[in-house]
Scaffold this motif. Sequence first.
Motif, PDB file in Angstrom:
ATOM      1  N   GLY A 127       0.800  -1.225   0.000  1.00  0.00           N
ATOM      2  CA  GLY A 127       0.000   0.000   0.000  1.00  0.00           C
ATOM      3  C   GLY A 127       0.828   1.268   0.000  1.00  0.00           C
ATOM      4  N   GLY A 128       2.133   1.133   0.304  1.00  0.00           N
ATOM      5  CA  GLY A 128       2.999   2.297   0.300  1.00  0.00           C
ATOM      6  C   GLY A 128       2.690   3.260   1.431  1.00  0.00           C
ATOM      7  N   ASN A 129       3.303   4.438   1.357  1.00  0.00           N
ATOM      8  CA  ASN A 129       3.066   5.426   2.411  1.00  0.00           C
ATOM      9  C   ASN A 129       1.956   6.397   2.009  1.00  0.00           C
ATOM     10  N   LEU A 130       1.662   7.340   2.882  1.00  0.00           N
ATOM     11  CA  LEU A 130       0.553   8.256   2.629  1.00  0.00           C
ATOM     12  C   LEU A 130       0.826   9.213   1.476  1.00  0.00           C
ATOM     13  N   ASN A 131       2.094   9.311   1.056  1.00  0.00           N
ATOM     14  CA  ASN A 131       2.411  10.134  -0.110  1.00  0.00           C
ATOM     15  C   ASN A 131       2.053   9.455  -1.413  1.00  0.00           C
ATOM     16  N   ARG A 132       1.922   8.136  -1.377  1.00  0.00           N
ATOM     17  CA  ARG A 132       1.857   7.346  -2.608  1.00  0.00           C
ATOM     18  C   ARG A 132       0.543   7.490  -3.373  1.00  0.00           C
ATOM     19  N   ASN A 133      -0.562   7.281  -2.707  1.00  0.00           N
ATOM     20  CA  ASN A 133      -1.849   7.185  -3.403  1.00  0.00           C
ATOM     21  C   ASN A 133      -2.783   8.283  -2.907  1.00  0.00           C
ATOM     22  N   LYS A 134      -2.768   9.397  -3.615  1.00  0.00           N
ATOM     23  CA  LYS A 134      -3.592  10.541  -3.196  1.00  0.00           C
ATOM     24  C   LYS A 134      -5.087  10.305  -3.442  1.00  0.00           C
ATOM     25  N   ASP A 135      -5.420   9.280  -4.245  1.00  0.00           N
ATOM     26  CA  ASP A 135      -6.829   8.981  -4.515  1.00  0.00           C
ATOM     27  C   ASP A 135      -7.442   8.062  -3.456  1.00  0.00           C
ATOM     28  N   ARG A 136      -6.616   7.568  -2.547  1.00  0.00           N
ATOM     29  CA  ARG A 136      -7.097   6.659  -1.517  1.00  0.00           C
ATOM     30  C   ARG A 136      -7.923   7.446  -0.483  1.00  0.00           C
ATOM     31  N   THR A 137      -9.013   6.867  -0.029  1.00  0.00           N
ATOM     32  CA  THR A 137      -9.832   7.513   0.996  1.00  0.00           C
ATOM     33  C   THR A 137      -9.201   7.305   2.368  1.00  0.00           C
ATOM     34  N   PHE A 138      -8.889   8.413   3.031  1.00  0.00           N
ATOM     35  CA  PHE A 138      -8.287   8.329   4.361  1.00  0.00           C
ATOM     36  C   PHE A 138      -9.403   8.192   5.402  1.00  0.00           C
ATOM     37  N   LYS A 139      -9.209   7.248   6.321  1.00  0.00           N
ATOM     38  CA  LYS A 139     -10.258   6.900   7.274  1.00  0.00           C
ATOM     39  C   LYS A 139      -9.958   7.444   8.668  1.00  0.00           C
TER      40      LYS A 139
ATOM     41  N   THR B 190      -8.873  23.504   3.799  1.00  0.00           N
ATOM     42  CA  THR B 190      -9.341  23.173   2.455  1.00  0.00           C
ATOM     43  C   THR B 190      -9.103  21.692   2.177  1.00  0.00           C
ATOM     44  N   VAL B 191     -10.171  20.981   1.876  1.00  0.00           N
ATOM     45  CA  VAL B 191     -10.083  19.533   1.693  1.00  0.00           C
ATOM     46  C   VAL B 191      -9.747  19.208   0.240  1.00  0.00           C
ATOM     47  N   ARG B 192      -8.596  18.563   0.053  1.00  0.00           N
ATOM     48  CA  ARG B 192      -8.177  18.144  -1.286  1.00  0.00           C
ATOM     49  C   ARG B 192      -7.922  16.633  -1.338  1.00  0.00           C
ATOM     50  N   THR B 193      -8.335  15.942  -0.299  1.00  0.00           N
ATOM     51  CA  THR B 193      -8.144  14.496  -0.190  1.00  0.00           C
ATOM     52  C   THR B 193      -9.484  13.844   0.105  1.00  0.00           C
ATOM     53  N   LYS B 194      -9.649  12.616  -0.327  1.00  0.00           N
ATOM     54  CA  LYS B 194     -10.860  11.873  -0.010  1.00  0.00           C
ATOM     55  C   LYS B 194     -10.829  11.446   1.458  1.00  0.00           C
ATOM     56  N   LEU B 195     -11.895  11.769   2.199  1.00  0.00           N
ATOM     57  CA  LEU B 195     -12.012  11.416   3.606  1.00  0.00           C
ATOM     58  C   LEU B 195     -13.302  10.638   3.815  1.00  0.00           C
ATOM     59  N   ASP B 196     -13.326   9.783   4.835  1.00  0.00           N
ATOM     60  CA  ASP B 196     -14.545   9.010   5.077  1.00  0.00           C
ATOM     61  C   ASP B 196     -15.516   9.736   6.000  1.00  0.00           C
ATOM     62  N   CYS B 197     -15.162  10.941   6.450  1.00  0.00           N
ATOM     63  CA  CYS B 197     -16.075  11.822   7.184  1.00  0.00           C
ATOM     64  C   CYS B 197     -15.555  13.245   7.010  1.00  0.00           C
ATOM     65  N   ASP B 198     -16.249  14.229   7.516  1.00  0.00           N
ATOM     66  CA  ASP B 198     -15.839  15.604   7.270  1.00  0.00           C
ATOM     67  C   ASP B 198     -14.540  15.943   7.995  1.00  0.00           C
ATOM     68  N   ALA B 199     -13.822  16.909   7.466  1.00  0.00           N
ATOM     69  CA  ALA B 199     -12.497  17.268   7.988  1.00  0.00           C
ATOM     70  C   ALA B 199     -12.562  17.724   9.437  1.00  0.00           C
ATOM     71  N   GLU B 200     -13.632  18.390   9.820  1.00  0.00           N
ATOM     72  CA  GLU B 200     -13.722  18.888  11.188  1.00  0.00           C
ATOM     73  C   GLU B 200     -13.766  17.749  12.201  1.00  0.00           C
ATOM     74  N   THR B 201     -14.321  16.607  11.805  1.00  0.00           N
ATOM     75  CA  THR B 201     -14.326  15.454  12.703  1.00  0.00           C
ATOM     76  C   THR B 201     -12.903  14.981  12.968  1.00  0.00           C
ATOM     77  N   PHE B 202     -12.078  14.963  11.925  1.00  0.00           N
ATOM     78  CA  PHE B 202     -10.668  14.610  12.098  1.00  0.00           C
ATOM     79  C   PHE B 202      -9.972  15.610  13.017  1.00  0.00           C
TER      80      PHE B 202
END
Length: 284
Positions: free
Chosen positions: A97-109, A214-226
Amino acid sequence: MAYLADTVFADWPRVQYAELITLDRFTPRVHLVQLADNPETRLVVKYVSSDTAKGNIWKEMNILKTQQLHPSILPIDRLILDNNNCIVGMGTKFVPGGNLNRNKDRTFKLKWLKQLTEALDFLHFDQGIVHGDLHMGNILVDEAADRLVLCDFSMAREATQRNLIEEFWSVTWTLYELITLDFTAEEEQVQNSQRENGVYSLNTESIEKLPRWTVRTKLDCDAETFRSYLREWIKVRRETLQSVKARKPETMINFSERGRIQWEGPIHGCQGIQSRTIRMNHQY
């Protein structure tokens, strides 16, 4: 270099350097390899350098000598030996899966962020150390296990209150950069702190006071929750700083009673360790 038989790692799994096939060179001393007799087994190998300023493999080995410290900490798979049975490197399993730099299209959970803070709690409270170089390049995604995994402990140090606060800053910058893909704000913060105070500081006040990221990544919930989760985790941890028992990582190899060591020039010509301010696009 250290002879395997003279160290406390004498019973660890090992493989000879001659039995490795190099597939890629991430840095001069960090390679992706496969076993000649088992091509399906891929390892990321970090080779020894006698210059500790370029990363300390012995420190990592001492930290990771429990084969599986934590499910979110990448363990050593085996040691690498030369023809004289000297330790010349250590190998960890390759994480596809590589590191977090690798796949910017991956949904971060959100669960991944929680796994990261749980791993940091383990390091801080159980081990008494901080990772010391936390950034997207040192956080892997094990997609099969649905889990984040920390790697590269060459910059680990004792969990003093100051070092813990810096670790909190680092995880905040990491989340900010993961969500926004803005890698300039941190550089500006460092430059401003050096210009105004003459010190290197990753203080996160400039990004924490922003009403929105500013959200430029796929997230599984809103950024404020993170953000809310991380703020609360840091708030609670700041209140318990004094309960952390700092332990300085051992920076040299551990030897058996008859151990001996002989330092030689850097192996594979290591050019230097990559810090969190140099973005890495590979597993390490």
